[in-house]
Design an enzyme around this catalytic site. Structure first.
Site, mmCIF file in Angstrom:
data_model
loop_
_atom_site.group_PDB
_atom_site.id
_atom_site.type_symbol
_atom_site.label_atom_id
_atom_site.label_comp_id
_atom_site.label_asym_id
_atom_site.label_seq_id
_atom_site.Cartn_x
_atom_site.Cartn_y
_atom_site.Cartn_z
ATOM 1 N N LYS A 128 8.088 2.752 -8.446
ATOM 2 C CA LYS A 128 7.929 3.185 -7.064
ATOM 3 C C LYS A 128 8.146 4.687 -6.959
ATOM 4 O O LYS A 128 8.833 5.288 -7.780
ATOM 5 C CB LYS A 128 8.951 2.488 -6.157
ATOM 6 C CG LYS A 128 8.823 0.988 -6.101
ATOM 7 C CD LYS A 128 7.591 0.528 -5.359
ATOM 8 C CE LYS A 128 7.689 0.828 -3.899
ATOM 9 N NZ LYS A 128 6.528 0.291 -3.141
ATOM 10 N N ASN A 173 4.623 2.538 0.068
ATOM 11 C CA ASN A 173 4.366 1.224 -0.536
ATOM 12 C C ASN A 173 3.497 1.295 -1.788
ATOM 13 O O ASN A 173 3.074 0.264 -2.311
ATOM 14 C CB ASN A 173 3.724 0.280 0.488
ATOM 15 C CG ASN A 173 2.370 0.778 0.993
ATOM 16 O OD1 ASN A 173 1.980 1.912 0.730
ATOM 17 N ND2 ASN A 173 1.677 -0.057 1.728
ATOM 18 N N HIS A 220 -5.123 -7.188 2.952
ATOM 19 C CA HIS A 220 -4.945 -6.299 1.791
ATOM 20 C C HIS A 220 -3.623 -6.520 1.097
ATOM 21 O O HIS A 220 -3.381 -5.970 0.026
ATOM 22 C CB HIS A 220 -5.069 -4.846 2.221
ATOM 23 C CG HIS A 220 -3.824 -4.235 2.804
ATOM 24 N ND1 HIS A 220 -3.097 -4.836 3.817
ATOM 25 C CD2 HIS A 220 -3.180 -3.064 2.531
ATOM 26 C CE1 HIS A 220 -2.075 -4.058 4.125
ATOM 27 N NE2 HIS A 220 -2.092 -2.983 3.368
ATOM 28 N N GLY A 221 -2.715 -7.289 1.701
ATOM 29 C CA GLY A 221 -1.398 -7.482 1.099
ATOM 30 C C GLY A 221 -0.506 -8.288 2.012
ATOM 31 O O GLY A 221 -0.986 -8.974 2.924
ATOM 32 N N CYS A 242 -7.198 4.510 0.315
ATOM 33 C CA CYS A 242 -6.079 3.798 -0.298
ATOM 34 C C CYS A 242 -6.568 2.443 -0.797
ATOM 35 O O CYS A 242 -7.385 1.784 -0.154
ATOM 36 C CB CYS A 242 -4.959 3.615 0.725
ATOM 37 S SG CYS A 242 -3.455 2.899 0.036
#
Length: 394
Positions: A393, A159, A323-324, A77
Site C-alpha cells: 500500500k 486504495n 469495480h470493487g 484508474c
C-alpha cells in the site's frame, strides 16, 4: 431481485443495491445526475458510495454530453492481473519480497528517481508518439511533464495496491490497482473549472456535475486530454506490472517463473458505446465494462482478495459491473473507529504494512466483496477467487 428502479427521477435509474442500503447523500447525488437533460439513463452498482459530484459505482449514458465528475478525478484508474506459473507451496519469505517490490515501485507521493528501462521490460513501443502528445494538453499542466514522466509506473496512495494472491487451485497471481497519478487529477480539475463557466451548466442541480456538449471546442479539448490520461494510466499499470514481474521472478528464480496473459482494465473512464441502438458517451466511475466474455478483476479491500470475472453482457446495466467492494465509511470515520491493533487482526495472514498510516484502508471500512458479487450475479460470472497473501500500500 435486481435491478430495482429508482422512483421519482427525471431519467431512468436502475439500482443493483437497495435504496435503504445507500447513504442519503449518495441517493441525492444519483437524483442530481438523473436530473441532467442530456442523460439517457443511470445504472448504479452495488459498491455505490458518495463521490465528488457523481457517486462512485455509477454508469451514465449521455447523449452528446459528458460530465468530468462522472469520470472521476483519477482518470483511467483501473486494475491489472496476471497468473504466474508458481503455486502457493512454492512461496517463501514474503516479507523480503514486499520490501523488494516497495524499493522498486514507488508508493504514496513518491516518484522514480531515474527513467525506467522500458526496453528491458519489453515495453519500449509507442512512447515517442505518446509523450509528443503532452504539448497539446491543457496549458495549465505544461509545467508538470517532468513530474508525469517520473510518476509513470508508480502506485500512488489511497486504495491503490499491489498484491500477490492465490486462487482456489493454488495458483499464484499478481494484481495491482492504480490510475493516472497527479497529471490525471490536474487535467480533471482544469476541465471541471472550465465546464462550470459554460452557459449550459447554469442552474443545474450540482455545479460539480457541469458538462461539456458535443461540437464545442471545450468538449474537444476535454476528450483529447481524457484519452491521453486514460492511456497514461494503462501504460503506467503496464510498467508497474513489468517491474513487479521482474522482482517476482528475481525472488523465486527466473527459470522457474512464467506469466500468463495480462488483464488491464479501467474503472474510471469514458467510452463511446451503442446503447439501445444509439451511440452515446458512457462514463463508468467505479465501474467496469462487463461485455459478454470479457475478463476483468474486481478487488476487495486491503488484503481481502479479489475476483477474476467474466462479463455476461447484460444490457440492463449497460454491460457494466461493480469495480470493487466500495467504501462503507469515510477515511476519517475509519481512523476514528479503528486502531492499528484492529488492522493487525483484520489482516492476519497477509504480509503487509500494519501501521497507523494505512488504518483508513482497514478491511472493515469497505463493504463485503462477496455480498457485492452476490448482488451482481446477473452481470458477471466469477472465474476465480484470489486470496491475498501479500499487499503493498501507499
Amino acid at each position: 431481485m435486481f435491478p430495482v428502479e429508482m422512483r421519482g427521477t427525471k431519467h431512468p435509474v436502475h439500482l443493483w443495491e437497495l435504496e435503504t442500503q445507500i447513504e442519503p447523500a449518495a441517493l441525492q447525488q444519483i437524483r442530481n445526475i438523473a436530473s441532467l437533460e442530456w442523460v439517457y439513463g443511470v445504472r448504479v452498482m452495488p459498491d455505490v458510495h458518495v463521490g465528488k459530484g457523481a457517486v462512485v459505482g455509477s454508469v451514465i449514458a449521455m447523449r452528446q454530453a459528458v460530465a468530468p465528475a462522472a469520470v472521476g478525478l483519477d482518470i483511467g484508474c483501473g486494475v491489472s492481473a496476471v497468473k504466474t506459473s508458481l503455486i502457493d507451496a512454492e512461496l517463501y519469505n514474503l516479507h523480503a519480497l514486499r520490501l523488494a517490490i516497495e524499493s522498486t515501485i514507488p508508493v504514496g507521493p513518491n516518484s522514480h528517481d531515474r527513467p525506467v528501462d522500458l526496453k528491458r521490460l519489453g515495453l519500449d513501443q509507442g512512447w515517442a508518439r505518446f509523450w509528443s502528445g503532452f504539448r497539446d494538453l491543457h496549458s495549465g499542466v505544461q509545467r508538470l511533464e517532468s513530474r508525469a514522466r517520473a510518476q509513470l509506473g508508480t502506485l500512488g496512495g489511497g486504495n491503490h495496491f499491489i498484491e500477490v494472491c492465490v486462487d482456489e487451485a493454488g495458483h499464484v497471481w499478481l494484481t495491482l490497482h492504480s490510475g493516472s497519478r497527479n497529471i490525471g487529477k490536474e487535467l480533471a480539475d482544469h476541465h471541471t473549472e472550465i465546464a462550470r463557466t459554460l452557459p449550459c451548466n447554469q442552474g443545474i442541480a450540482d455545479r460539480d456535475l457541469a458538462v461539456f456538449l458535443a461540437g464545442t471546442p471545450q468538449m474537444d479539448a476535454y476528450r483529447h486530454d481524457l484519452w491521453w490520461a486514460q492511456e497514461y494510466a494503462a501504460r503506467s499499470r503496464a510498467v508497474m506490472m513489468g517491474l513487479l514481474k521482474e522482482q517476482f521472478a528475481r525472488h523465486f528464480g527466473r527459470a522457474r517463473v512464467t506469466f500468463g496473459k495480462e488483464i488491464n482494465v479501467h474503472h474510471n473512464y469514458v467510452a463511446e458505446e451503442l446503447i439501445d441502438g444509439e451511440t452515446m458517451l458512457v462514463t463508468r466511475k467505479g465501474a467496469i465494462r462487463a461485455g459478454k466474455g470479457e475478463l476483468a478483476l474486481i478487488p476487495g479491500s486491503m488484503g481481502a482478495g479479489s475476483f477474476v470475472v467474466r462479463g455476461r453482457g447484460n444490457d440492463a446495466s449497460f454491460q457494466s459491473a461493480a469495480h470493487g467492494a466500495g467504501r462503507r465509511m469515510s477515511r476519517h470515520a475509519a481512523i476514528r473507529a479503528y486502531t492499528v491493533k484492529d488492522l493487525i487482526a483484520q489482516t492476519a495472514g497477509v504480509e503487509c504494512r500494519k501501521d497507523q498510516g494505512i488504518v483508513d484502508e482497514i478491511p472493515a471500512a469497505y463493504k463485503d466483496l462477496r455480498s457485492v458479487m452476490e448482488a451482481q450475479k446477473d452481470l458477471v460470472d466469477a472465474v476465480q477467487h484470489l486470496r491475498t497473501v501479500l499487499c503493498v500500500k501507499g
